[in-house]
Design an enzyme around this catalytic site. Sequence first.
Site, PDB file in Angstrom:
ATOM      1  N   HIS A 186      -5.868  -9.477   2.813  1.00 42.33           N
ATOM      2  CA  HIS A 186      -6.022 -10.877   2.412  1.00 42.33           C
ATOM      3  C   HIS A 186      -6.730 -11.022   1.065  1.00 42.33           C
ATOM      4  O   HIS A 186      -6.499 -12.005   0.347  1.00 42.33           O
ATOM      5  CB  HIS A 186      -6.763 -11.659   3.491  1.00 42.33           C
ATOM      6  CG  HIS A 186      -5.929 -11.893   4.710  1.00 42.33           C
ATOM      7  ND1 HIS A 186      -5.002 -12.902   4.791  1.00 42.33           N
ATOM      8  CD2 HIS A 186      -5.849 -11.219   5.886  1.00 42.33           C
ATOM      9  CE1 HIS A 186      -4.383 -12.866   5.975  1.00 42.33           C
ATOM     10  NE2 HIS A 186      -4.900 -11.852   6.654  1.00 42.33           N
ATOM     11  N   ASN A 208      -0.095  -9.987   2.176  1.00 44.38           N
ATOM     12  CA  ASN A 208      -1.247 -10.023   3.079  1.00 44.38           C
ATOM     13  C   ASN A 208      -1.206  -8.882   4.082  1.00 44.38           C
ATOM     14  O   ASN A 208      -2.229  -8.234   4.354  1.00 44.38           O
ATOM     15  CB  ASN A 208      -1.285 -11.364   3.825  1.00 44.38           C
ATOM     16  CG  ASN A 208      -1.928 -12.465   3.002  1.00 44.38           C
ATOM     17  OD1 ASN A 208      -2.742 -12.202   2.113  1.00 44.38           O
ATOM     18  ND2 ASN A 208      -1.569 -13.704   3.297  1.00 44.38           N
ATOM     19  N   GLU A 212       0.988 -20.749   0.508  1.00 44.45           N
ATOM     20  CA  GLU A 212       1.508 -20.136  -0.715  1.00 44.45           C
ATOM     21  C   GLU A 212       2.483 -21.073  -1.414  1.00 44.45           C
ATOM     22  O   GLU A 212       3.354 -20.643  -2.171  1.00 44.45           O
ATOM     23  CB  GLU A 212       2.196 -18.799  -0.404  1.00 44.45           C
ATOM     24  CG  GLU A 212       3.443 -18.894   0.450  1.00 44.45           C
ATOM     25  CD  GLU A 212       3.170 -18.738   1.944  1.00 44.45           C
ATOM     26  OE1 GLU A 212       4.084 -18.297   2.658  1.00 44.45           O
ATOM     27  OE2 GLU A 212       2.051 -19.052   2.394  1.00 44.45           O
ATOM     28  N   ASP A 236      -5.290 -13.321  -1.845  1.00 45.71           N
ATOM     29  CA  ASP A 236      -6.054 -14.330  -2.591  1.00 45.71           C
ATOM     30  C   ASP A 236      -5.938 -14.099  -4.096  1.00 45.71           C
ATOM     31  O   ASP A 236      -5.797 -15.043  -4.872  1.00 45.71           O
ATOM     32  CB  ASP A 236      -7.524 -14.290  -2.177  1.00 45.71           C
ATOM     33  CG  ASP A 236      -7.761 -14.844  -0.783  1.00 45.71           C
ATOM     34  OD1 ASP A 236      -6.817 -15.423  -0.203  1.00 45.71           O
ATOM     35  OD2 ASP A 236      -8.883 -14.697  -0.280  1.00 45.71           O
TER      36      ASP A 236
END
Length: 288
Positions: free
Chosen positions: A180, A175, A210, A184
């Site tokens: 981000h 991230n 996660e 994802d």
Amino acid sequence: MTKETVVRIPALRKTDGGEACLVFVEGDGTLLGRRVALQSEVVIGRDPTCAIRLDADDVSRRHARVAPEGDGHVVGDLGSLNGTWVNGLEVELRRLCPGDRIRVGPYVAKYLPAGDVESDYHAELHRRATTDELTTLPNRATFEAWLSRELGCARRDQRPLALLLIDVDHFKQVNDQRGHAAGDRVLREVALRLRAAVRGEDLLARVGGEEFGVLLPGADLAAAAEVGERIGSHVRAAPIAVAEGSVAVTVSTGAVALDPHDDELSFVSRADLRLYEAKRDGRDCVRA
């Protein structure tokens, strides 16, 4: 109390589109809104072989059946201990009308005939309540309901149960360094690889940012560790493509088997401790 016997009413007229179905409106949170198509006879009960399995002490192993009859359906009790109820009346056999509410133990399912748009509405509510939007895996609430159910089944049937907790290694770096959107993408791909690695009967969910959980009915610790190793192999097999490159991803896994003294909290806590040990020992490994 006198049981209601066969009730004859005019045959239901099918409308265009959709199948007749049952939609659960009371009971276990993971069932609320669940839609069960009535293409053929379905048996409701606690036994794993039932088309609709309801795990509760006041549900008999083979409790009731719903079957096609003419242009509609009938519900019949299968000699259950606590009875089958429709709209508050205990029944032996009854032809179903649109909107009838069938109670089996603590569960209530609503009967919707073919073409009833309400079934789609309930199906969407169920999907939103039980599914993680990013990965399309079942969500934490679903996993917790599974945990309660499977622990009860394991105790009652005296069969093994194992649990894996899985964490994506160094996910924060993805991230921070890639953004981000890349994070994802990594989570969605990890979810796909986990699906490919677990057994057909295993219960996989996203339980945190996660972190993923897998319940393994019938598995002992050795079998759980084997599944954990297979998961690790699937995840590390190839880098995951993201914008402007790819990311090499691994996972750490904690594995435990149900102990006679475990409750839900201690079962998960022991798996979490094994997961911590996997991270402490360098990540990309299984600790059991």
